[in-house]
Design an enzyme around this catalytic site. Structure first.
Site, mmCIF file in Angstrom:
data_model
loop_
_atom_site.group_PDB
_atom_site.id
_atom_site.type_symbol
_atom_site.label_atom_id
_atom_site.label_comp_id
_atom_site.label_asym_id
_atom_site.label_seq_id
_atom_site.Cartn_x
_atom_site.Cartn_y
_atom_site.Cartn_z
ATOM 1 N N SER A 135 -23.402 18.497 3.432
ATOM 2 C CA SER A 135 -23.344 17.336 2.377
ATOM 3 C C SER A 135 -24.715 17.048 2.240
ATOM 4 O O SER A 135 -25.790 17.257 2.863
ATOM 5 C CB SER A 135 -22.725 16.247 3.182
ATOM 6 O OG SER A 135 -23.064 14.942 2.617
ATOM 7 N N TYR A 174 -20.228 9.740 8.945
ATOM 8 C CA TYR A 174 -20.198 10.945 8.045
ATOM 9 C C TYR A 174 -21.600 11.792 8.085
ATOM 10 O O TYR A 174 -21.688 12.946 8.280
ATOM 11 C CB TYR A 174 -19.774 10.519 6.619
ATOM 12 C CG TYR A 174 -19.660 11.637 5.758
ATOM 13 C CD1 TYR A 174 -18.350 12.404 5.711
ATOM 14 C CD2 TYR A 174 -20.616 11.715 4.747
ATOM 15 C CE1 TYR A 174 -18.352 13.243 4.727
ATOM 16 C CE2 TYR A 174 -20.492 12.964 3.573
ATOM 17 C CZ TYR A 174 -19.355 13.480 3.840
ATOM 18 O OH TYR A 174 -19.133 14.619 2.593
HETATM 19 P P1 NAP Z 1 -10.925 15.614 -0.808
HETATM 20 O O1 NAP Z 1 -10.834 15.695 -2.137
HETATM 21 O O2 NAP Z 1 -10.943 14.375 -0.269
HETATM 22 O O3 NAP Z 1 -10.451 16.758 -0.245
HETATM 23 C C1 NAP Z 1 -10.386 16.990 1.354
HETATM 24 C C2 NAP Z 1 -9.228 17.717 1.807
HETATM 25 O O4 NAP Z 1 -9.484 18.041 3.233
HETATM 26 C C3 NAP Z 1 -7.920 17.065 1.532
HETATM 27 O O5 NAP Z 1 -6.967 18.097 1.136
HETATM 28 C C4 NAP Z 1 -7.600 16.577 2.796
HETATM 29 O O6 NAP Z 1 -6.327 16.619 3.081
HETATM 30 C C5 NAP Z 1 -8.227 17.611 3.721
HETATM 31 N N1 NAP Z 1 -8.254 17.288 5.254
HETATM 32 C C6 NAP Z 1 -8.848 15.967 5.869
HETATM 33 N N2 NAP Z 1 -8.573 16.134 7.033
HETATM 34 C C7 NAP Z 1 -7.620 17.300 7.521
HETATM 35 C C8 NAP Z 1 -7.100 17.875 8.731
HETATM 36 N N3 NAP Z 1 -7.365 17.210 9.962
HETATM 37 N N4 NAP Z 1 -6.622 18.910 8.664
HETATM 38 C C9 NAP Z 1 -6.487 19.400 7.351
HETATM 39 N N5 NAP Z 1 -6.913 19.091 6.139
HETATM 40 C C10 NAP Z 1 -7.669 17.868 6.344
HETATM 41 O O7 NAP Z 1 -12.542 16.124 -0.611
HETATM 42 P P2 NAP Z 1 -13.500 17.116 -1.370
HETATM 43 O O8 NAP Z 1 -14.498 16.053 -2.043
HETATM 44 O O9 NAP Z 1 -13.031 18.193 -2.058
HETATM 45 O O10 NAP Z 1 -14.522 17.414 -0.073
HETATM 46 C C11 NAP Z 1 -14.103 18.745 0.662
HETATM 47 C C12 NAP Z 1 -15.304 18.721 1.488
HETATM 48 O O11 NAP Z 1 -16.576 18.935 1.143
HETATM 49 C C13 NAP Z 1 -15.403 17.755 2.617
HETATM 50 O O12 NAP Z 1 -15.629 18.404 3.760
HETATM 51 C C14 NAP Z 1 -16.367 16.634 1.930
HETATM 52 O O13 NAP Z 1 -16.978 15.985 2.958
HETATM 53 C C15 NAP Z 1 -17.237 17.840 1.522
HETATM 54 N N6 NAP Z 1 -18.140 17.190 0.410
HETATM 55 C C16 NAP Z 1 -17.689 16.610 -0.785
HETATM 56 C C17 NAP Z 1 -18.437 16.012 -1.471
HETATM 57 C C18 NAP Z 1 -18.055 15.164 -2.808
HETATM 58 O O14 NAP Z 1 -18.801 14.676 -3.506
HETATM 59 N N7 NAP Z 1 -17.002 15.369 -3.232
HETATM 60 C C19 NAP Z 1 -19.697 16.190 -1.354
HETATM 61 C C20 NAP Z 1 -20.533 16.603 -0.312
HETATM 62 C C21 NAP Z 1 -19.439 17.338 0.577
HETATM 63 P P3 NAP Z 1 -5.386 15.020 3.009
HETATM 64 O O15 NAP Z 1 -4.606 15.260 1.348
HETATM 65 O O16 NAP Z 1 -4.316 15.102 4.087
HETATM 66 O O17 NAP Z 1 -6.277 14.074 3.292
HETATM 67 C C1 GCO Z 2 -20.869 8.957 -0.247
HETATM 68 C C2 GCO Z 2 -20.308 10.075 -0.782
HETATM 69 C C3 GCO Z 2 -20.878 11.261 -0.323
HETATM 70 C C4 GCO Z 2 -20.530 12.623 -0.993
HETATM 71 C C5 GCO Z 2 -21.208 14.032 -0.370
HETATM 72 C C6 GCO Z 2 -22.805 13.831 -0.965
HETATM 73 O O1 GCO Z 2 -20.297 7.756 -0.043
HETATM 74 O O2 GCO Z 2 -21.911 8.970 0.010
HETATM 75 O O3 GCO Z 2 -19.045 10.288 -0.395
HETATM 76 O O4 GCO Z 2 -21.157 11.290 1.170
HETATM 77 O O5 GCO Z 2 -19.164 12.676 -0.760
HETATM 78 O O6 GCO Z 2 -21.078 14.175 0.814
HETATM 79 O O7 GCO Z 2 -23.183 15.111 -0.580
#
Ligand code: NAP
Ligand code: GCO
Length: 266
Positions: free
Chosen positions: A146, A159
């Site tokens: 992240s 986080y």
């Molecule tokens: P998301 O839309 O919330 O999807 C996350 C997925 O993880 C969901 O399908 C969730 O299932 C699953 N999950 C959560 N806890 C779990 C567990 N204990 N066992 C199995 N599955 C589980 O998130 P996303 O934005 O696609 O993010 C994916 C990854 O990228 C995460 O690690 C997030 O922190 C990271 N990330 C996201 C962003 C962003 O801006 N979106 C940026 C940087 C990093 P449920 O439906 O059951 O909750």
């Molecule tokens: C927040 C966001 C972020 C992003 C991501 C950034 O609340 O600041 O959710 O943490 O999801 O991880 O890289």
């Protein structure tokens, strides 16, 4: 250069939490590059939803109900994938959650839950697949980190602690298993439009954009939110033979956020 090095034909990929969002987009790209896909989620309902989403894309994925924080469920899933698809070549630790709560209002249980899913679980799943990778003589582990692996901000203490830790777990897996031809790298997505960030993009009652939404547009040189598809190319690269000497690296895919001091006033 043989461009086939970017292909994943015949590889077995496990992408955690890949029913929708970033995980689904990565798994979709892997399938297009020739890999066999396994994913997991937390309920039978989510599994069915995932299977239908993959089928709609013409992908024959294997879905599991397995909580990534539970070692017994993870071990059983990995054993079943190995039996049905063969040894795992590629693991993407994608499943994650966030809780946006000021630190002094956050309970210890809430802090622990975030660290458990975002940091302890990648340890649990990696630990379960590494022996099979050693046996195969190669492996790729990609941890979804992240901006918060590098930066802090109000309300995301757990986080940031977990994603900072995940960056170091990435470097440690590289250090410990590089000699077995296992590459462990991270992808650090910028702000990506998925359900996780939906609350930060909600249209306000007066029809204007959420202040955080405006802040992110101003903070990102690309002047937009990322999409899950923006992560597909980098994720394929890090899973493919084209990146065999890239190890312990965090590839930030952030539209330039980490390079930018922010808009000048006036
Ligand atoms: P998301 O839309 O919330 O999807 C996350 C997925 O993880 C969901 O399908 C969730 O299932 C699953 N999950 C959560 N806890 C779990 C567990 N204990 N066992 C199995 N599955 C589980 O998130 P996303 O934005 O696609 O993010 C994916 C990854 O990228 C995460 O690690 C997030 O922190 C990271 N990330 C996201 C962003 C962003 O801006 N979106 C940026 C940087 C990093 P449920 O439906 O059951 O909750
Ligand atoms: C927040 C966001 C972020 C992003 C991501 C950034 O609340 O600041 O959710 O943490 O999801 O991880 O890289």
């Amino acid at each position: 250069m043989d461009m086939k090095a970017f292909r994943l034909d015949g590889k077995v990929a496990l992408v955690t939490g890949a029913v929708y969002g970033i995980g689904f987009a990565i798994a979709e790209a892997y399938a297009e590059a020739g890999a066999k896909i396994a994913f997991n989620c937390r309920s039978e309902e989510a599994r069915q939803k995932g299977l239908a989403a993959y089928k709609e894309k013409g992908i024959d994925a294997l879905g599991y109900v397995a909580d990534v924080t539970k070692e017994d469920e993870v071990k059983a899933m990995v054993a079943d994938i190995e039996e049905k698809l063969g040894g795992i070549d590629i693991l993407v630790n994608n499943a994650g959650i966030i809780k946006r709560i000021p630190m002094t209002d956050m309970s210890v249980e809430e802090f622990r839950q975030v660290v458990d899913i975002d940091l302890n679980a990648p340890f649990i799943v990696s630990k379960a697949v590494i022996p099979g990778m050693i046996k195969k003589g190669h492996g790729k582990i990609i941890n979804i980190c992240s901006m918060m692996s590098e930066l802090g901000r109000e309300t995301v203490s757990a986080y940031a602690a977990a994603k900072g830790g995940l960056k170091m777990l990435t470097r440690n897996i590289c250090s410990e298993y590089g000699e077995y031809n296992i590459q462990c790298n991270g992808i650090g997505p910028g702000y990506i439009a998925t359900p996780q960030t939906a609350p930060l993009r909600e249209i306000q009652p007066d029809g204007s954009r959420h202040p955080f939404d405006q802040f992110i547009i101003a903070k990102t040189p690309a002047a937009r939110w990322g999409t899950p598809e923006d992560l597909q190319g980098p994720a394929v690269f890090l899973a493919s033979d084209a990146s065999n000497f890239v190890n312990g690296h965090i590839l930030y895919v952030d539209g330039g956020i980490l390079a930018y001091i922010g808009k000048q006033p006036g």
